[in-house]
Design an enzyme around this catalytic site. Structure first.
Site, PDB file in Angstrom:
ATOM      1  N   LYS A   5      33.251   0.930  72.477  1.00  0.00           N
ATOM      2  CA  LYS A   5      34.602   0.913  71.900  1.00  0.00           C
ATOM      3  C   LYS A   5      35.099   2.356  71.822  1.00  0.00           C
ATOM      4  CE  LYS A   5      36.781   1.571  68.288  1.00  0.00           C
ATOM      5  NZ  LYS A   5      38.105   1.911  68.868  1.00  0.00           N
ATOM      6  N   GLU A  27      26.496  10.206  63.211  1.00  0.00           N
ATOM      7  CA  GLU A  27      26.724  11.657  63.232  1.00  0.00           C
ATOM      8  C   GLU A  27      28.141  11.870  62.737  1.00  0.00           C
ATOM      9  OE1 GLU A  27      27.898  15.045  63.534  1.00  0.00           O
ATOM     10  OE2 GLU A  27      28.165  14.712  65.684  1.00  0.00           O
ATOM     11  N   CYS A  64      32.669  19.104  65.378  1.00  0.00           N
ATOM     12  CA  CYS A  64      31.957  18.949  64.112  1.00  0.00           C
ATOM     13  C   CYS A  64      31.070  20.146  63.835  1.00  0.00           C
ATOM     14  CB  CYS A  64      31.156  17.652  64.093  1.00  0.00           C
ATOM     15  SG  CYS A  64      30.014  17.474  65.468  1.00  0.00           S
ATOM     16  N   GLU A  96      36.550  19.273  55.474  1.00  0.00           N
ATOM     17  CA  GLU A  96      36.599  19.407  56.930  1.00  0.00           C
ATOM     18  C   GLU A  96      38.044  19.326  57.402  1.00  0.00           C
ATOM     19  OE1 GLU A  96      34.024  17.955  60.718  1.00  0.00           O
ATOM     20  OE2 GLU A  96      34.763  16.366  59.420  1.00  0.00           O
TER      21      GLU A  96
END
Length: 520
Positions: free
Chosen positions: A209, A290, A324, A420
Site C-alpha cells: 500500500k 520505523e 527521519c 519532529e
C-alpha cells in the site's frame, strides 16, 4: 548451490553525474518519465489489473499543476480481495526453496540497475529529490535486494544447536503469512523495496500500500518485482487512502504482520490496531515499525569545526530535511558556537534552490501542500523560540519551495527542539559541557540517529556508551546509513529498532520451528 555462486555483498556505487554519459542518461530518463505524465495506473490483485472509477493524483511538488500520474483508488472490498489473493498465493510460495526466492531478488536487482536512471527521474519528478539524493535512494534499493537475497540463504540453511544424545535436533525458520507493507514517501524506492523484498524473500506474500504522495515510484517497484518473477498474488499493489484501506488492511484477521515506516502518530495507531485480535484471527500480529526522529549532531569543544559544519549542512538540508535521520538539532559547545553559526549561515545562504530537474539545484520542494503548511507553522513557532539566522519562510516558485532555516539560541525543551518537523529547519543549541551535551541529546522521546564530533578519544568512548540512539555516528553526519554496514532502526518513539539492512532483520518476517527426532 546458490550460496556458493553469490559473491560477498558490496554496496552499489553511486553514479557520478559529472560524467557525460551519466548526465545524458539522467536527462533522457527525465524526458521519458515526463512524457508519461497523466497516465492512469491500476490496482493489481492476484495478478489482475483493476482500474477503478475513482482515482487520485500524484503531483509534481515543484509544479503542482503537473499530474505525474492518476491512480486507481482501492476500497475495503478490494482489501478483502487482495488479502484472499495473497493468502492463496502464500500456500505455495511459502514452500518455494529459499534459493529460488533469493534468485528472484537478484533478478530484480539486475532489472533495477538497468532502469536506474528511470527510477531516479521518477523520484526527482514525484517527490522533488535532487539527482544525487534520488540515486542514493535507488542504490539503497539495489543493496536491499542483494543483501536480503544472501541473508535468505543463511536463514534458510542449518542453524547450530546443542545436540541431545539419541536425538537429531533441528531449528528451521518458516514463513509467517500475509504481510502488509506501508512505506513512506521520503525514501519511496529504497524503503518500499526493502520492506517488500524482505516480505517476499522470506516466503510471505505481500500487499504493498504505497504512500499517496509517491505511488508512481511504488508502481515501478511492482513492475520490477513482477518482471523478476514474483508470482501473481505473492505481491499485490493497492494504492488508496490510509484512513480507510490502510486501517482495513491492518485490522484484517488473515493479515499476519505489518511492516511500516512513517510518522510516530501513524505508527502508534498501527501498533494499537495490530494488537487487537478480531474474531477469526488465530495469531498475534507482528508490527515492524520505523517511526520518527529528532536527531542531533554534537560538536564538542575540540571538534573539527569545518567538518562539523559540512556534516550538519548535509544532514539538516539534504532532501529538504525530509528524512527521519535528518539533523534537526545541532548541539554545539560554547567555545565553537558563534563561529559555527556564522560558518553554517554563510554556507546555507549560498545554497541553490529550485526544481531538481536541474542538476545544479541542491534544495528542491517539500513533498506536498500539507507538508509545506506544517513546516511554515513550525517556522513561525521558531521565531518565538530562537534567533532566526537565515530563512524562515517560502522561497519563490510555483511549487512547495521553502527557504532553508536556521534558528540559534534555542532552548533544549523548545517545541522546535522536541517535535519532529520533517523539513529544512535546524535548531542550534548551545552547551557548556560534555555532560550537558549528552543530557540535551538524550532529552527527547525519540532515539533514532545522532552524531558526536570530537578528537578526544576518552570522550568519544563515553559518547558511544551514553548516547541513546539506534544509529550513532562519530565524526561524520547522522544521515546516509548503508545496507549491511549501518543496520538502521531506532529506540523509544523512533520504532521497534527493526534494523533494516542488518543480519537480524529477516528474522522479523520468519518464525522458528524446533524439530527433535528420536534416533535411539
Amino acid at each position: 548451490m546458490l550460496e556458493v555462486m553469490l559473491p560477498e555483498f558490496t554496496s552499489a556505487p553511486m553514479l557520478d553525474f559529472a560524467r557525460p554519459d551519466a548526465e545524458a542518461g539522467m536527462r533522457e530518463a527525465l524526458e521519458r518519465v515526463r512524457a508519461k505524465f497523466g497516465t492512469t495506473y491500476p490496482l493489481v490483485i492476484g495478478g489482475k489489473r483493476i482500474t477503478t472509477k475513482e482515482t487520485f493524483q500524484s503531483k509534481n511538488p515543484a509544479n503542482p499543476s503537473e499530474i505525474v500520474g492518476n491512480f486507481s483508488k482501492a476500497t475495503v472490498e478490494h482489501v478483502n480481495d487482495a488479502v484472499a489473493a495473497a493468502d492463496k498465493a502464500f500456500q505455495s510460495w511459502a514452500w518455494t526453496p529459499p534459493q529460488t526466492r533469493a534468485e528472484v531478488l537478484q533478478r530484480a536487482a539486475e532489472i533495477l540497475r538497468r532502469r536506474r536512471h528511470e527510477m531516479n527521474a521518477t523520484m526527482v519528478l514525484e517527490v522533488g529529490k535532487n539527482w544525487s539524493e534520488a540515486d542514493g535512494d535507488t542504490a539503497e534499493a539495489i543493496d536491499f535486494l542483494e543483501f536480503y537475497a544472501r541473508e535468505m540463504i543463511r536463514w534458510g540453511g542449518p542453524h547450530p544447536l546443542v545436540q541431545n544424545p539419541g536425538e537429531k535436533n533441528e531449528l528451521v525458520y518458516i514463513s509467517l503469512g500475509v504481510g502488509v507493507v506501508i512505506p513512506p514517501w521520503n525514501f519511496p524506492c529504497a524503503i518500499a523495496m526493502g520492506m517488500t523484498a524482505a516480505t517476499i524473500v522470506t516466503g510471505n506474500s505481500a500487499i504493498l500500500k504505497p504512500s499517496s504522495d509517491s505511488p508512481l515510484t511504488a508502481w515501478k517497484i511492482f513492475e520490477v518485482l513482477e518482471e523478476a518473477g514474483v508470482p501473481a498474488g505473492v505481491l499485490n499493489f493497492l494504492p488508496g487512502p490510509g484512513g480507510t484501506i490502510g486501517d482495513a488492511l491492518v485490522e484484517h484477521p488473515r493479515v499476519r504482520f505489518v511492516a511500516f515506516t512513517g510518522s510516530m502518530e501513524v505508527g502508534i495507531g498501527i501498533n494499537e490496531r495490530a494488537a487487537k485480535v478480531p474474531k477469526g484471527q488465530i495469531w498475534l500480529k507482528r508490527a515492524i515499525l520505523e517511526m520518527g526522529g529528532k536527531d542531533f549532531m554534537i560538536l564538542d569543544e575540540d571538534a573539527d569545526l569545518d567538518s562539523g559544519v559540512a556534516g550538519v549542512y548535509a544532514a539538516a538540508f539534504g532532501f529538504q530535511g525530509q528524512k527521519c535521520s535528518a539533523c534537526s538539532r545541532a548541539i554545539v559547545h560554547e567555545k565553537l558556537y558563534d563561529e559555527f553559526v556564522e560558518k553554517l549561515r554563510v554556507r546555507t545562504d549560498a545554497m541553490t534552490i529550485g526544481a531538481t530537474e536541474k542538476k545544479e539545484n541542491y534544495l528542491g520542494p517539500v513533498a506536498s501542500a500539507s507538508a509545506e503548511k506544517k513546516i511554515l507553522e513550525y517556522m513561525e513557532i521558531g521565531k518565538g523560540e530562537g534567533r532566526l539566522i537565515t530563512g524562515g519562510g517560502k522561497h519563490s516558485g510555483p511549487g512547495y519551495f521553502l527557504k532553508p532555516t536556521i534558528f540559534a539560541d534555542v532552548k533544549p525543551r523548545a517545541r522546535i527542539a522536541q517535535e519532529e518537523i520533517f523539513g529544512p529547519v535546524l535548531a542550534v543549541i548551545k552547551a557548556r559541557s560534555f555532560e550537558e551535551e549528552i543530557e540535551i541529546a538524550n532529552g527527547t522521546i525519540y532515539g533514532l540517529t545522532g552524531s558526536y564530533y570530537s578528537r578526544d578519544r576518552a570522550k568519544v568512548a563515553e559518547a558511544k556508551r551514553r548516547l541513546h540512539v539506534g544509529n550513532l555516528y562519530i565524526n561524520r553526519k547522522c544521515t546516509g546509513a548503508l545496507v549491511g554496514i549501518h543496520p538502521f532502526g531506532g529506540f523509544n518513539m523512533s520504532g521497534t529498532d527493526s534494523k533494516a539492512g542488518g543480519r537480524d532483520y529477516l528474522g522479523l518476517f520468519l518464525q522458528g520451528k524446533s524439530i527433535a527426532e528420536y534416533v535411539g
